[in-house]
Enzyme design. Structure first.
Site, PDB file in Angstrom:
ATOM      1  N   GLU A 373       0.844  -1.206   0.000  1.00  0.00           N
ATOM      2  CA  GLU A 373       0.000   0.000   0.000  1.00  0.00           C
ATOM      3  C   GLU A 373       0.877   1.254   0.000  1.00  0.00           C
ATOM      4  OE1 GLU A 373      -3.675  -0.128   1.980  1.00  0.00           O
ATOM      5  OE2 GLU A 373      -3.700  -2.313   2.058  1.00  0.00           O
ATOM      6  N   GLY A 374       1.923   1.186  -0.815  1.00  0.00           N
ATOM      7  CA  GLY A 374       2.876   2.290  -0.925  1.00  0.00           C
ATOM      8  C   GLY A 374       4.068   2.037  -0.026  1.00  0.00           C
TER       9      GLY A 374
END
Lengths: 389, 261
Positions: A373-374
Site C-alpha cells: 500500500e505504498g
C-alpha cells in the site's frame, strides 16, 4: 487533539482484545507455519460486525467509527498480522471505495454483503510493471457497448484467493493531458470473482503474513457489466490514490499492532529469562531498550490515531484530506514495527531466532508494512510533495 | 414473553484482592468482571430470544458503576437493563439480596411464559443461594445447575448436571433456572451492539421504588438487616513454587533435613 476514547470505543477495544486473545492468538502459529488462511476467524469476525465497522447501518455496516476500525486492526495484529491485514484490505480497499464512490445501486448490491462478511473484498492496482509507478498500468477495459471487456493481470493482491469482489483499476483509453500530450485514461471497476474471463492465479510464497492470501489476478476477455464502472470514467487513478490513503491508515494500524504485540511478548519474556543469576529484565540494557521501544510505539500510535480522526472528519462530511496524515502514520508505524520487532528478537537472543517463540514471526510480518500500500519511499514522496507544492 | 436475567458484578480474581479495615472487600479498589456463570445465564436468554423473539432484561443490584456491566450485556444483545441501586441496599447478604432482587423482578413483572435466569453462583461469595432464594420469594418453580434447556409448547425440558449424573425434568413457566458453564459458550459483544447499547433503556430502581413491595421487609435488608455478616476477608497466602523429587529417598532426605520427620 483529544485521544480519550468514548465509552463505545472502550468497549470495542475490550471486545477486540478478548476476541484476539481467545480466537486469533491460538491460530497464529498455524496461520504462519502452514500458510493457513483463517477462514473460521473471518466467519466469527463477520458475526461480530468486524467486517464493516465504520460504515453506517443503512448500508449494512456496524455503525461504528474509523478509530474503532483502526483499533480492530491493531488488536488483531498484536497477535496475528495476517488476520489484521485481512480486515484492513477488505474494509479499506474494497468496501470503502464502493461506499465513497459507488452509485446507490452499487452500494445496495455490494455493501451489505461486504459489511456482513458474506463476501470478502480485495483491490487490484499493482501489476508486474506497475508498482510504485501506478501510472504504468497495462490492464485495459474496452467499452463494448453493452459491457466492458477487461484484459490484463494484477499481482500481489491481498485476499485474492478468497475474495468475492475486487476493485480493479484499468486503462479505458488515451486522452490528452492539460499540456496536450497523450496520456492514459484510468478507470475503476467492480469485478466479481465469477465474472466470465476472470481467474485467480497461484498464491505467493511470502516472508511474512504467510496466511494472507496473496495471488495474481488474470483477466482474459473478462466481461464486466456496464453498471460496474466505479466512479466516473477517467477518474480511476484519483479513486485508487484516495483509496490507498484510507488503506494506509489500516496498514499503519497493522504495523502498530505488530509492534505492540512484540513488546508484550518481550516484556513477559525478559521477566522469565534468567542469566547471571537474575532475570534479564534487571539489566539496564534490557530496561533502556524496552523504554526506547515503548516511547517509539506510543509516538507511532498518536500518528495512527490522528490519521484515523482526520479520516473520521472526512466521513462526517468535512472537506478535509488525510493523505499526508495517512502517509506519516504509515511511514512511522511501519518503520517502528520493523525496528521494534528486530530489537525484540535481539532481547530474546537465541530463543527469539527459533520458531518456538512468536517473535521471529512478528519480525517477518512487520517488514511488509514498509512495502505494501505504498512503500516507505512513496510515503516520503506524498509528505514532501505536500510540503513543496 | 420475557427472559429476566439476574447478574452480578464481581471482583476480577485475576487481579489483586483489596480488603477494607472492617474485613469486607474493597470492591471500589478492584477491577470488576461480570460473574462468569451469569454470562452463561445471559447467553441462555439470548439464545431463547433468537428462538422465540422474547425480550431480554438484565437486572443487577450494585453501585452506580454497575451500569457499565449492564451496557456490556446490552452490547451482547440484551434489550434493556435494570440497575437496583441505593445506599439502603449496601452490605446485603444473600437473604437480603434475594428479597431485593425478587422485588425488582416483581416490579418488572413476571408473565405466564416468562423465565428468570441466574448464574449458579458468584465467584466472590460462592454461596449459590441467591437464585434459589429469589425463586422461593417469587413462589415459582426453580431448577438449579442447568446444563440444557429445550423449549416445549407446555413449558421447558431442562437437564440438570449433578455430581454423579444428570437429571432431566419438565418445568412449567414462569420458572427460575440457575445456569452453569457447561450450558453454553457466552458470545462476545458485537460492534453494532456496542454502538447501540448506550441508547437502550436502563431503569434505576432505588430504595423508594422497591420499599413498598410486599416481598421486601425493610428491616431485613442492607448490612444492618442481614442475618449473616462477613467476619473477615483475606487473600489466601501465595504458595511458592513446588519442586519435583526424583525418588522416595530424596523426599525422605529433604523432610529429614527440615526436621519434619
Amino acid at each position: 487533539m483529544d485521544f480519550s476514547l468514548s465509552k463505545e470505543q472502550q468497549l470495542v477495544q475490550k471486545m477486540y482484545r478478548e476476541f484476539a486473545e481467545n480466537e486469533v492468538k491460538p491460530l497464529a502459529k498455524k496461520v504462519d507455519a502452514e500458510e493457513y488462511f483463517p477462514a473460521e476467524t473471518v466467519k466469527k469476525m463477520a458475526k461480530l460486525g468486524m467486517m464493516g465497522i465504520y460504515f453506517p447501518k443503512e448500508v449494512g455496516g456496524a455503525g461504528g467509527d474509523v478509530l474503532s476500525y483502526v483499533m480492530a486492526v491493531e488488536e488483531l495484529s498484536k497477535v496475528c498480522g495476517t488476520t489484521g491485514v485481512i480486515v484492513s484490505a477488505h474494509t479499506s480497499l474494497c468496501a470503502a471505495p464502493i461506499f465513497e464512490n459507488g452509485t446507490p445501486e452499487q452500494k445496495e448490491k455490494y455493501l451489505p454483503k461486504l459489511c456482513s462478511g458474506e463476501w470478502v473484498g480485495a483491490f487490484g492496482l499493482t501489476e508486474p510493471g506497475a508498482g510504485t509507478d501506478a501510472q504504468g498500468q497495462q490492464t485495459t477495459a474496452v467499452d463494448m457497448g453493452d459491457h466492458w471487456l477487461l484484459n490484463g493481470s494484477k499481482i500481489f493482491i491481498t485476499n485474492a484467493g478468497v475474495a468475492d469482489v475486487f476493485i480493479i483499476i484499468a486503462i479505458t483509453g488515451i486522452v490528452k493531458d492539460r499540456k496536450g500530450r497523450p496520456t492514459k485514461e484510468i478507470s475503476a471497476f467492480i469485478v466479481e470473482r465469477n465474472f466470465p474471463g476472470f481467474s485467480v492465479g497461484k498464491p505467493e510464497d511470502k516472508m511474512g503474513i504467510r496466511g494472507s492470501s496473496t495471488c495474481e489476478l488474470i483477466m482474459e476477455d473478462c466481461i464486466v457489466p456496464k453498471e460496474n464502472l466505479l466512479g466516473a470514467k477517467g477518474k480511476g487513478f484519483a479513486l485508487a490514490m484516495k483509496t490507498l490513503d484510507g488503506g494506509r491508515i489500516g496498514i499503519a494500524s497493522q504495523a502498530l499492532g505488530i509492534a505492540e504485540g512484540a513488546l508484550d511478548e518481550t516484556v513477559a519474556y525478559v521477566k522469565e529469562r534468567k542469566q547471571f543469576g537474575r532475570s534479564i529484565a534487571q539489566f539496564q540494557n534490557t530496561q533502556f531498550e524496552l523504554a526506547e521501544m515503548k516511547a517509539r510505539v506510543e509516538a507511532a500510535k498518536y500518528l495512527v490515531y490522528a490519521a484515523a480522526l482526520k479520516k473520521q472528519q472526512a466521513m462526517d462530511g468535512a472537506k478535509v484530506r488525510y493523505s499526508v496524515e495517512a502517509a506519516e502514520a504509515k511511514l512511522i508505524a511501519s518503520r517502528t514495527a520493523s525496528d521494534v520487532t528486530r530489537r525484540c528478537v535481539q532481547l530474546f537472543g537465541g530463543y527469539g531466532y527459533t520458531r518456538d517463540y512468536p517473535i521471529e514471526r512478528m519480525m517477518r510480518d512487520a517488514k511488509i508494512t514498509e512495502i505494501y500500500e505504498g512503500t516507505s519511499e512513496v510515503q516520503l514522496m506524498v509528505i514532501s510533495g505536500d510540503m513543496l507544492k | 414473553m420475557k427472559a429476566i436475567v439476574c447478574v452480578k458484578q464481581v471482583p476480577d480474581t485475576q487481579g489483586k484482592v483489596a480488603v477494607k479495615p472492617d474485613g469486607t472487600m474493597d470492591r471500589a479498589a478492584m477491577a470488576t468482571i461480570t460473574n462468569p456463570d451469569d454470562l452463561n445465564a445471559v447467553e441462555a436468554a439470548l439464545q431463547l430470544k433468537e428462538e422465540t423473539g422474547c425480550e431480554v432484561i438484565v437486572v443487577t443490584m450494585g453501585p452506580p458503576p454497575a451500569e457499565g456491566m449492564l451496557r456490556e450485556l446490552m452490547a451482547r444483545g440484551a434489550d434493556r437493563g435494570v440497575l437496583v441501586s441505593g445506599r439502603e441496599f449496601g452490605g446485603s447478604d444473600t437473604f437480603a439480596t434475594s428479597q431485593i432482587l425478587a422485588a425488582a423482578v416483581n416490579k418488572i413483572g413476571v408473565g405466564p411464559e416468562d423465565i428468570v435466569f441466574c448464574g449458579r453462583q458468584a465467584i466472590d461469595g460462592d454461596t449459590a443461594q441467591v437464585g434459589p432464594q429469589i425463586a422461593e420469594k417469587l413462589h415459582m418453580p426453580q431448577v438449579t445447575y442447568v446444563t440444557e434447556i429445550q423449549k416445549k409448547a407446555d413449558g421447558l425440558v431442562v437437564k440438570r448436571m449433578l455430581e454423579d449424573g444428570y437429571m432431566e425434568m419438565k418445568v412449567q413457566t414462569p420458572c427460575l433456572l440457575t445456569c452453569i458453564k457447561e450450558l453454553n459458550q457466552p458470545r462476545y459483544m458485537s460492534v453494532p451492539g456496542i454502538f447501540e447499547c448506550y441508547a437502550k433503556p436502563l431503569d434505576i430502581f432505588d430504595y423508594n421504588a422497591l420499599k413498598d413491595d410486599p416481598l421486601i421487609e425493610t428491616d431485613t435488608i442492607g448490612l444492618k438487616g442481614s442475618p449473616t455478616n462477613v467476619y473477615k476477608s483475606f487473600a489466601p497466602p501465595v504458595k511458592g513454587a513446588g519442586m519435583m523429587v526424583e525418588s522416595v529417598s530424596q523426599l525422605v532426605g529433604i523432610l529429614n533435613d527440615k526436621h519434619l520427620i
